[in-house]
Design an enzyme around this catalytic site. Sequence first.
Site, PDB file in Angstrom:
ATOM      1  N   LYS A  52       0.737  -1.221  -0.164  1.00 46.94           N
ATOM      2  CA  LYS A  52       0.114   0.088  -0.106  1.00 46.94           C
ATOM      3  C   LYS A  52       0.742   1.322  -0.139  1.00 46.94           C
ATOM      4  CE  LYS A  52      -3.574  -2.570   2.140  1.00 46.94           C
ATOM      5  NZ  LYS A  52      -4.428  -3.105   3.482  1.00 46.94           N
ATOM      6  N   GLN A  96      -5.014  -1.601   9.664  1.00 43.59           N
ATOM      7  CA  GLN A  96      -4.738  -2.991   9.048  1.00 43.59           C
ATOM      8  C   GLN A  96      -5.019  -4.052   9.963  1.00 43.59           C
ATOM      9  OE1 GLN A  96      -3.299  -3.566   6.067  1.00 43.59           O
ATOM     10  NE2 GLN A  96      -3.584  -5.710   6.267  1.00 43.59           N
ATOM     11  N   ASP A 119     -11.239   2.227   3.992  1.00 41.79           N
ATOM     12  CA  ASP A 119     -11.619   0.749   3.681  1.00 41.79           C
ATOM     13  C   ASP A 119     -13.061   0.338   3.718  1.00 41.79           C
ATOM     14  OD1 ASP A 119      -9.528  -1.033   3.372  1.00 41.79           O
ATOM     15  OD2 ASP A 119      -8.952  -1.022   5.513  1.00 41.79           O
TER      16      ASP A 119
END
Length: 284
Positions: A52, A96, A119
């Site tokens: 990322k 994460q 997200d």
Amino acid sequence: MAEILDGKAVSQKIKENLKKEVLELNKNGIFPKLAVIMVGNDPSSKIYVRNKSIACMEVGIEYEEHLLNDNTTMDELLELIKKLNHDDTVSGILLQSPIPKGLDINEAFKTIDPKKDVDGFNPCNVGKLCLGQDSLISCTPYGIIKLLEEYGIEIEGKDAVVVGRSNIVGKPMMQCLLNKNATVTICHSKTIKLERATKKADILVVAVGKPKFITKDMVKEGAIVIDVGINRGEDGKICGDVDFDGVSEVASYITPVPGGVGPMTVAMLMNNIVKASKMGQKVL
Ligand code: NDP
């Protein structure tokens, strides 16, 4: 033989377009920035986070990382999220997963400002997706829809079957397909006679986390097969949830692992960060 849905190539194109958009935003004083929070030392997470960060660099998105140790308390995690929520230089926040047991990931997702929730896991964005309202959409399902669209694959009216009902892949995938007017079935570990469901799929999306779980005999001739899984096979190589060689013989299209859904997920994260940066500046 099935045609390959080349997520790597499509994601590259998406990132190149985003790079141009970021340059335009920069001219207007908008500098998209991603803040990543990682708690603990999960080895796979380290690889995902690195991918990322590389994508951010390619697209011209600023990037900062907050590495917390295994002993971090829920209060400390929430405090960091709230600090980033109030930081005007941060456009998007990504927590994460997985995080250490004992920490409540749902509480953490709920605390991320929905406008910075790149997200798409905050209940507010999940709810908007269900209502068909504009929102930040979870990157993996969003990437899969973009990949199908890029190849001109019609979703409307198709029988779509999703195997896996996780909050981060299966459920938003079901919703995205439904929003595109597919007739959707969702399967899980309690589904009886799974192959009865998978065999009727025009579009089969598999997110189970078991290497080569879907075999040729479970797939309809001509089906479009999307493999979300990322597993390490017995030979030590990365493989998906679909037995690629066998299923390629019956499917019309198939995603490879690696090089299919994975890069699309990262590209849609970049897309969401750019979108969030515009929302933050009231451009959207
Ligand atoms: P989860 O473990 O959270 O969910 C797995 C799902 O599979 C569950 O809903 C489970 O059912 C279902 N399942 C398990 N066994 C069976 C079975 N025998 N028959 C039918 N369904 C079954 O996994 P995730 O959704 O987080 O991830 C799935 C895979 O996708 C993993 O390999 C992961 O690494 C990968 N992944 C890849 C991404 C990418 O960008 N390519 C992004 C995110 C994930 P139940 O709910 O009943 O337990």
